[in-house]
Design an enzyme around this catalytic site. Sequence first.
Site, PDB file in Angstrom:
ATOM      1  N   HIS A  88       0.905  -1.224  -0.073  1.00 36.65           N
ATOM      2  CA  HIS A  88      -0.199  -0.071  -0.091  1.00 36.65           C
ATOM      3  C   HIS A  88       0.800   1.145   0.107  1.00 36.65           C
ATOM      4  CE1 HIS A  88      -3.733  -2.056   0.754  1.00 36.65           C
ATOM      5  NE2 HIS A  88      -3.178  -3.100   1.259  1.00 36.65           N
ATOM      6  N   ASN A 161     -10.310  -2.586   2.441  1.00 37.83           N
ATOM      7  CA  ASN A 161      -9.979  -2.864   1.050  1.00 37.83           C
ATOM      8  C   ASN A 161     -11.166  -2.501   0.408  1.00 37.83           C
ATOM      9  OD1 ASN A 161      -7.127  -3.391   1.276  1.00 37.83           O
ATOM     10  ND2 ASN A 161      -7.503  -5.482   1.131  1.00 37.83           N
ATOM     11  N   TYR A 375       0.923  -3.671  12.070  1.00 40.23           N
ATOM     12  CA  TYR A 375       0.888  -2.546  11.945  1.00 40.23           C
ATOM     13  C   TYR A 375       1.727  -1.643  12.654  1.00 40.23           C
ATOM     14  CZ  TYR A 375      -2.692  -3.633   8.326  1.00 40.23           C
ATOM     15  OH  TYR A 375      -3.137  -4.453   7.363  1.00 40.23           O
TER      16      TYR A 375
END
Length: 708
Positions: A88, A161, A375
């Site tokens: 991304h 998404n 993350y």
Amino acid sequence: MNDKSKNSQMAGSQDSDKKNVNKKTEQLEQYRTDATDQALTTNQGVKIADNQNSLKSGVRGSSLLEDFILREKITHFDHERIPERIVHARGVGAHGYFQAYAGNEKYTKAGFLTDSETITPIFVRFSTVQGSRGSADTVRDIRGFAIKFYTQEGNYDLVGNNAPVFFVQDGIKFPDFVHAVKPEPHNEIPTGASAHDTFWDFVSLVPESAHAVMWAMSDRAIPRNLRSIQGFGVHTFRLINAQNESIFVKFHWTPKQGLSQLVWDEAQKLAGKDPDFHRRDLYDAIEQGNYPEWELGIQIVPEDDEHKYDFDLLDPTKIIPEELVPVTPIGKFVLNRNVDNFFAEIEQVAFCPGHIVPGIDFSNDPLLQARLFSYTDTQLSRLGGPNFHQIPINKPVCPFHNNQRDGMHQSAIPKGQASYQPNSIDQNWPVETPSAEEKGGFQSYQERIDGNKIRQRSPSFSDHFSHARLYYQSLATHEQKHIVDAYTFELSKVQRVHIRERELNEVLVYIDQDLAQKVGKNLGLSVNLPAGEGASEEVKKSKKLSMQAFMPKDIQAKKIAVLVHDDINEQNLGAIQKWAITEKAIVHILTPMPASVKAVSGAQIQSDGMQKAEPSIGYDAVIVADGNNYNQVIKDGVTKHYVTEAYKHLKPIVFLGDKSQLLKDLQLPEDKGTLIADDFESIATEFKQLLIEHRIWAREENAESIPA
Ligand code: HDE
């Protein structure tokens, strides 16, 4: 009329709406700096007298080490880049706000979802998955759609998404999947594309990817713009209400603008002619007051129904068909403010599915569970340490205090002597907040867990093809054709024939035999059909999987090119522009050169751009203006290509007055998308409907025989 002046007319009442909402959010953003009327200084605040010359030993002498101004500037410059996101990396974002609908208390106690009076600031980042930070916007790829809600109970990140399913079922397979889809390691080719050996090698060996690959091969993966994509939370989550009752939910967010796609040839051309196509569109739309809006909804599954379906709610390769569980709308969000600085905001924003607030909780989806770790971990190397939550774009808007201290880039100054708990020196501050009696402390949902420690996939995750089949069979004929074309294109780029064969005979034949046979025929490969049809599903066709189910109600922000030459009859232009303002559509008058053209009446018609620099691939429709100038037009190769290309890309085209002759001379068969008229007003309504329908899909077969 230029875009700015159109802007002021279009924005209308939205402007005051924007001002009010922005006033509230700006009060929370004291950190924005503005250098207007300020002196240029060093980072230490010393005013700089000369920013043009370094300090030297004489005008032709060597530079001096003592030049602290030069050294500070160059050192900072040397460190301007941070690692791009491992996936991304290519993205764009904008600010906005979320507002809940009334009546959500029965589902959740989250304040921002239950107080319909509250405006919650949000930041959204859209992205592609595969390409690097400088790659093109319009490549075939899934789009990331991550939302940060700055709520009064802490930041909540919904990191989703534009496809409702993922390629692997367990987080431990994610690095393998990403290594396979990324540019190949020996030569770093291809950028921004899945059409290469390692991707197809992996997915043909891992059948759980079949459903997500189907989405990646569909029109969903080549969106017309980012304002027209759907969002999905993918995993099943939990919502918990004030009575501590929990439901399972899947998040959906649906654009008011409808869904629309590019055609594949267009997507490829745009990648070269305007690699910033999507980020430009989003930026321009927001600047022009065309604020994109989405409705947030949930599919609700009561706890007791956890095992009701023939798929597992924890399996991220499955959807819940809306025929089984409809989407309940719970709020809406609007993007109404562009960033001031790309790096500080879009590049530094740090999302994490683990950022949740009271009233929301995780499920045991093994893909989600791995994300909860990944993350924050990735931000440590991207953003240089554990204090990335202090970067303005990541900072909660509610107070936050704890005893975490120090670390790289600590930018707060915590007061007090005790940085531990319990303490008596600082009266035990900061203190815990009980979760009971609505005090607001976070408490995990008390799910009963009973199991052996085991490395195994649940047998309920083992059907990989039914939902891929459901997707394919639910699409419109033209969407199915695009899927066949996409598999054919991608597999044609795969060098190793055994990989093509494996995808065909070990994956596609189990999804849909017709699909496999069509792709096999195109590739010249024999197809080994398995005996019997695939398993029969609870739902055979699901209406909301086709993009056709999401048409917009209006043509706001649709872009129309009007082609003009010298000696045009300008009467129609005024009518077109007036109509466009009423419809909030965008009209650009495109000339052969950037200079204005002269109308029959002698009036000068200003150019919004030249035809060569603003190709038809950037527009939704084309109008060829009438004039006493057919001879000029038929000799102009750029204009002829313009019209032919728009035709091939299935766009509505209006031929005014003398320009109807173009259809014959360019050998373009007439159809419902070729509108012929002397005056624009007579076909305006029909034209609008064609723009709403987006493309003339019925033209596709005819268009293929026309040279590009
Ligand atoms: Fe991500 N993903 N992901 N992902 N993902 C990242 O986090 C990861 C997955 C998604 O605009 C990274 O900050 C793992 C599913 C979006 O900044 C990284 C797994 C979904 C974005 C990461 C997944 C997503 C990311 C890279 C499997 C859809 C962009 C930089 C266990 C529901 C967010 C970063 C933005 C970004 C890891 C699977 C969506 C490396 C380990 C499923 C939209 O942490």
